[in-house]
Motif scaffolding. Structure first.
Motif, PDB file in Angstrom:
ATOM      1  N   THR A 197      47.980  29.417  45.218  1.00  0.00           N
ATOM      2  CA  THR A 197      47.111  30.199  44.339  1.00  0.00           C
ATOM      3  C   THR A 197      47.931  31.120  43.443  1.00  0.00           C
ATOM      4  O   THR A 197      47.680  31.209  42.236  1.00  0.00           O
ATOM      5  CB  THR A 197      46.118  31.030  45.171  1.00  0.00           C
ATOM      6  OG1 THR A 197      45.320  30.147  45.982  1.00  0.00           O
ATOM      7  CG2 THR A 197      45.203  31.850  44.282  1.00  0.00           C
ATOM      8  N   ALA A 198      48.918  31.801  44.026  1.00  0.00           N
ATOM      9  CA  ALA A 198      49.772  32.702  43.249  1.00  0.00           C
ATOM     10  C   ALA A 198      50.558  31.930  42.192  1.00  0.00           C
ATOM     11  O   ALA A 198      50.741  32.405  41.057  1.00  0.00           O
ATOM     12  CB  ALA A 198      50.722  33.450  44.178  1.00  0.00           C
ATOM     13  N   GLY A 255      49.457  32.890  33.390  1.00  0.00           N
ATOM     14  CA  GLY A 255      49.809  34.225  32.909  1.00  0.00           C
ATOM     15  C   GLY A 255      49.039  35.348  33.568  1.00  0.00           C
ATOM     16  O   GLY A 255      48.820  36.402  32.957  1.00  0.00           O
ATOM     17  N   ILE A 256      48.634  35.143  34.805  1.00  0.00           N
ATOM     18  CA  ILE A 256      47.867  36.162  35.536  1.00  0.00           C
ATOM     19  C   ILE A 256      48.801  36.833  36.533  1.00  0.00           C
ATOM     20  O   ILE A 256      49.333  36.177  37.443  1.00  0.00           O
ATOM     21  CB  ILE A 256      46.669  35.528  36.261  1.00  0.00           C
ATOM     22  CG1 ILE A 256      45.759  34.812  35.254  1.00  0.00           C
ATOM     23  CG2 ILE A 256      45.892  36.575  37.035  1.00  0.00           C
ATOM     24  CD1 ILE A 256      44.702  33.949  35.887  1.00  0.00           C
ATOM     25  N   TRP A 257      49.010  38.144  36.369  1.00  0.00           N
ATOM     26  CA  TRP A 257      49.961  38.868  37.204  1.00  0.00           C
ATOM     27  C   TRP A 257      49.346  40.178  37.692  1.00  0.00           C
ATOM     28  O   TRP A 257      48.254  40.570  37.283  1.00  0.00           O
ATOM     29  CB  TRP A 257      51.253  39.169  36.421  1.00  0.00           C
ATOM     30  CG  TRP A 257      51.884  37.953  35.825  1.00  0.00           C
ATOM     31  CD1 TRP A 257      51.785  37.525  34.542  1.00  0.00           C
ATOM     32  CD2 TRP A 257      52.695  36.982  36.501  1.00  0.00           C
ATOM     33  NE1 TRP A 257      52.484  36.355  34.353  1.00  0.00           N
ATOM     34  CE2 TRP A 257      53.051  36.003  35.540  1.00  0.00           C
ATOM     35  CE3 TRP A 257      53.150  36.859  37.817  1.00  0.00           C
ATOM     36  CZ2 TRP A 257      53.849  34.913  35.860  1.00  0.00           C
ATOM     37  CZ3 TRP A 257      53.951  35.771  38.136  1.00  0.00           C
ATOM     38  CH2 TRP A 257      54.291  34.813  37.173  1.00  0.00           C
ATOM     39  N   GLY A 258      50.083  40.863  38.556  1.00  0.00           N
ATOM     40  CA  GLY A 258      49.704  42.207  38.991  1.00  0.00           C
ATOM     41  C   GLY A 258      48.367  42.254  39.701  1.00  0.00           C
ATOM     42  O   GLY A 258      48.039  41.407  40.532  1.00  0.00           O
ATOM     43  N   ARG A 259      47.588  43.289  39.347  1.00  0.00           N
ATOM     44  CA  ARG A 259      46.304  43.497  40.010  1.00  0.00           C
ATOM     45  C   ARG A 259      45.356  42.325  39.801  1.00  0.00           C
ATOM     46  O   ARG A 259      44.581  41.977  40.697  1.00  0.00           O
ATOM     47  CB  ARG A 259      45.665  44.784  39.494  1.00  0.00           C
ATOM     48  CG  ARG A 259      46.378  46.069  39.933  1.00  0.00           C
ATOM     49  CD  ARG A 259      45.620  47.292  39.456  1.00  0.00           C
ATOM     50  NE  ARG A 259      46.270  48.534  39.885  1.00  0.00           N
ATOM     51  CZ  ARG A 259      45.833  49.735  39.582  1.00  0.00           C
ATOM     52  NH1 ARG A 259      44.721  49.870  38.851  1.00  0.00           N
ATOM     53  NH2 ARG A 259      46.479  50.814  40.019  1.00  0.00           N
ATOM     54  N   ALA A 260      45.407  41.731  38.608  1.00  0.00           N
ATOM     55  CA  ALA A 260      44.524  40.591  38.323  1.00  0.00           C
ATOM     56  C   ALA A 260      44.830  39.435  39.271  1.00  0.00           C
ATOM     57  O   ALA A 260      43.917  38.760  39.766  1.00  0.00           O
ATOM     58  CB  ALA A 260      44.676  40.150  36.873  1.00  0.00           C
ATOM     59  N   LYS A 261      46.113  39.196  39.532  1.00  0.00           N
ATOM     60  CA  LYS A 261      46.495  38.121  40.459  1.00  0.00           C
ATOM     61  C   LYS A 261      45.996  38.421  41.867  1.00  0.00           C
ATOM     62  O   LYS A 261      45.432  37.541  42.535  1.00  0.00           O
ATOM     63  CB  LYS A 261      48.012  37.954  40.472  1.00  0.00           C
ATOM     64  CG  LYS A 261      48.482  36.814  41.388  1.00  0.00           C
ATOM     65  CD  LYS A 261      49.988  36.746  41.490  1.00  0.00           C
ATOM     66  CE  LYS A 261      50.496  37.803  42.450  1.00  0.00           C
ATOM     67  NZ  LYS A 261      51.942  37.631  42.742  1.00  0.00           N
ATOM     68  N   ARG A 296      39.587  36.752  45.944  1.00  0.00           N
ATOM     69  CA  ARG A 296      38.392  35.942  45.664  1.00  0.00           C
ATOM     70  C   ARG A 296      38.507  34.565  46.292  1.00  0.00           C
ATOM     71  O   ARG A 296      37.566  34.057  46.912  1.00  0.00           O
ATOM     72  CB  ARG A 296      38.204  35.784  44.149  1.00  0.00           C
ATOM     73  CG  ARG A 296      37.662  36.997  43.426  1.00  0.00           C
ATOM     74  CD  ARG A 296      37.543  36.654  41.951  1.00  0.00           C
ATOM     75  NE  ARG A 296      37.153  37.789  41.124  1.00  0.00           N
ATOM     76  CZ  ARG A 296      37.178  37.765  39.813  1.00  0.00           C
ATOM     77  NH1 ARG A 296      37.560  36.656  39.161  1.00  0.00           N
ATOM     78  NH2 ARG A 296      36.819  38.828  39.113  1.00  0.00           N
ATOM     79  N   VAL A 297      39.663  33.938  46.105  1.00  0.00           N
ATOM     80  CA  VAL A 297      39.865  32.578  46.617  1.00  0.00           C
ATOM     81  C   VAL A 297      39.798  32.576  48.146  1.00  0.00           C
ATOM     82  O   VAL A 297      39.139  31.718  48.749  1.00  0.00           O
ATOM     83  CB  VAL A 297      41.218  32.010  46.132  1.00  0.00           C
ATOM     84  CG1 VAL A 297      41.480  30.647  46.786  1.00  0.00           C
ATOM     85  CG2 VAL A 297      41.224  31.876  44.616  1.00  0.00           C
ATOM     86  N   SER A 305      37.572  31.131  40.366  1.00  0.00           N
ATOM     87  CA  SER A 305      38.076  32.507  40.320  1.00  0.00           C
ATOM     88  C   SER A 305      38.815  32.821  39.028  1.00  0.00           C
ATOM     89  O   SER A 305      39.105  33.984  38.743  1.00  0.00           O
ATOM     90  CB  SER A 305      38.988  32.775  41.522  1.00  0.00           C
ATOM     91  OG  SER A 305      38.267  32.678  42.736  1.00  0.00           O
ATOM     92  N   VAL A 306      39.145  31.800  38.250  1.00  0.00           N
ATOM     93  CA  VAL A 306      39.808  31.983  36.958  1.00  0.00           C
ATOM     94  C   VAL A 306      38.758  31.793  35.865  1.00  0.00           C
ATOM     95  O   VAL A 306      37.931  30.874  35.943  1.00  0.00           O
ATOM     96  CB  VAL A 306      40.966  30.982  36.776  1.00  0.00           C
ATOM     97  CG1 VAL A 306      41.640  31.172  35.424  1.00  0.00           C
ATOM     98  CG2 VAL A 306      41.987  31.141  37.902  1.00  0.00           C
ATOM     99  N   ASP A 307      38.770  32.639  34.857  1.00  0.00           N
ATOM    100  CA  ASP A 307      37.755  32.574  33.802  1.00  0.00           C
ATOM    101  C   ASP A 307      38.087  31.496  32.770  1.00  0.00           C
ATOM    102  O   ASP A 307      39.177  31.483  32.196  1.00  0.00           O
ATOM    103  CB  ASP A 307      37.636  33.929  33.100  1.00  0.00           C
ATOM    104  CG  ASP A 307      37.024  34.995  34.004  1.00  0.00           C
ATOM    105  OD1 ASP A 307      36.196  34.630  34.857  1.00  0.00           O
ATOM    106  OD2 ASP A 307      37.386  36.179  33.856  1.00  0.00           O
ATOM    107  N   PHE A 308      37.129  30.595  32.553  1.00  0.00           N
ATOM    108  CA  PHE A 308      37.246  29.539  31.550  1.00  0.00           C
ATOM    109  C   PHE A 308      35.974  29.499  30.707  1.00  0.00           C
ATOM    110  O   PHE A 308      34.927  30.004  31.124  1.00  0.00           O
ATOM    111  CB  PHE A 308      37.451  28.170  32.217  1.00  0.00           C
ATOM    112  CG  PHE A 308      38.755  28.015  32.947  1.00  0.00           C
ATOM    113  CD1 PHE A 308      39.933  27.789  32.257  1.00  0.00           C
ATOM    114  CD2 PHE A 308      38.802  28.097  34.328  1.00  0.00           C
ATOM    115  CE1 PHE A 308      41.133  27.637  32.923  1.00  0.00           C
ATOM    116  CE2 PHE A 308      40.000  27.943  35.013  1.00  0.00           C
ATOM    117  CZ  PHE A 308      41.169  27.722  34.305  1.00  0.00           C
ATOM    118  N   ASP A 309      36.077  28.867  29.535  1.00  0.00           N
ATOM    119  CA  ASP A 309      34.888  28.637  28.715  1.00  0.00           C
ATOM    120  C   ASP A 309      34.092  27.449  29.246  1.00  0.00           C
ATOM    121  O   ASP A 309      32.860  27.437  29.201  1.00  0.00           O
ATOM    122  CB  ASP A 309      35.284  28.377  27.256  1.00  0.00           C
ATOM    123  CG  ASP A 309      35.987  29.561  26.628  1.00  0.00           C
ATOM    124  OD1 ASP A 309      35.486  30.687  26.780  1.00  0.00           O
ATOM    125  OD2 ASP A 309      37.043  29.365  25.986  1.00  0.00           O
TER     126      ASP A 309
END
Length: 223
Positions: A88-89, A96-102, A108-109, A141-145
């Motif tokens: 997941t990490a 490009g998801i790092w820090g608190r967002a990661k 969530r996962v 858990s990742v935002d997509f259109d």
């Protein structure tokens, strides 16, 4: 906007090369939830993989200005010796998801997959159901259109299927879905328009019911 432009895809079989798509041109309706139907081997899952960027056409391209997910429930991309948390990490890093967002996505996962301590165990030790739970949890858990869904709601027990349906209903408020499923009830519930992959090629219909009608006409009736 999602456009298929001169898309050709084939693969080798013991009987020779099988062509799934040959110079296909199509523009998907914008802002709609789309159901894709077709008999086994018609290329439904392959089309999702191409749109999700994890498979490639022989020629042609998918043109889009939308953020499109990888197919939900697709667990083949996990690295077996890495844990669920590490996989997941890693995927967060790719996007490009790092820090608190990661860390938020990791939580969530882990919560959604409901695999307990296995989240910190190598994925190669997972059952197929656990892999699918992890893959779905990561996808959602990742935002997509646009989210690509490939039969994921047929995996797992009734509780997990209900969770999948709930999260899809929630995500539909801000995103769209492209769904492959053999359950007509699932398609009718979640999709606005339909795409049928059949002998006539790729056909887009204004309603999913129209695509279902054509699909059922070509499905052998049980004896």
């Amino acid at each position: 906007m999602i456009e298929l432009r001169n898309l050709t895809k084939s693969f080798r079989t013991p009987a020779g090369r099988k062509v799934l798509f040959h110079n296909v041109n199509a523009v998907f309706p914008e802002g709609k939830n789309i159901g894709i139907l077709g008999r086994n081997g018609a290329g439904k899952s392959t089309l999702l993989k191409i749109m999700g960027g994890i498979d490639y056409p022989d020629s042609g391209q998918v043109i889009t200005d939308q953020r499109i997910s990888w197919p939900m429930g697709l667990s083949g991309g996990f690295q077996g010796s890495m844990t669920g948390r590490e996989n997941t990490a890693f995927i967060c890093g790719i996007h490009g998801i790092w820090g608190r967002a990661k860390h938020k996505i990791l939580d969530r996962v882990q919560d959604f997959a409901e695999i307990g301590d296995y989240f910190d165990a190598p994925v190669k030790n997972y059952s197929s159901g656990m892999r699918s739970r992890l893959a779905f949890g990561l996808s959602i858990s990742v935002d997509f259109d646009y989210y690509l869904v490939d039969e994921v709601m047929s995996v797992g027990d009734a509780h997990f299927k209900h969770k999948c349906e709930q999260v899809i209903a929630e995500k539909r408020k801000t995103s769209n879905f492209i769904i492959v499923a053999h359950s007509m009830a699932t398609l009718k519930k979640n999709c606005d328009v339909g795409i049928y992959l059949g002998p006539g090629g790729l056909q887009i219909f204004d309603t999913v019911e129209q695509a279902i009608t054509l699909y059922q006409q070509g499905v052998p009736k049980p004896k």
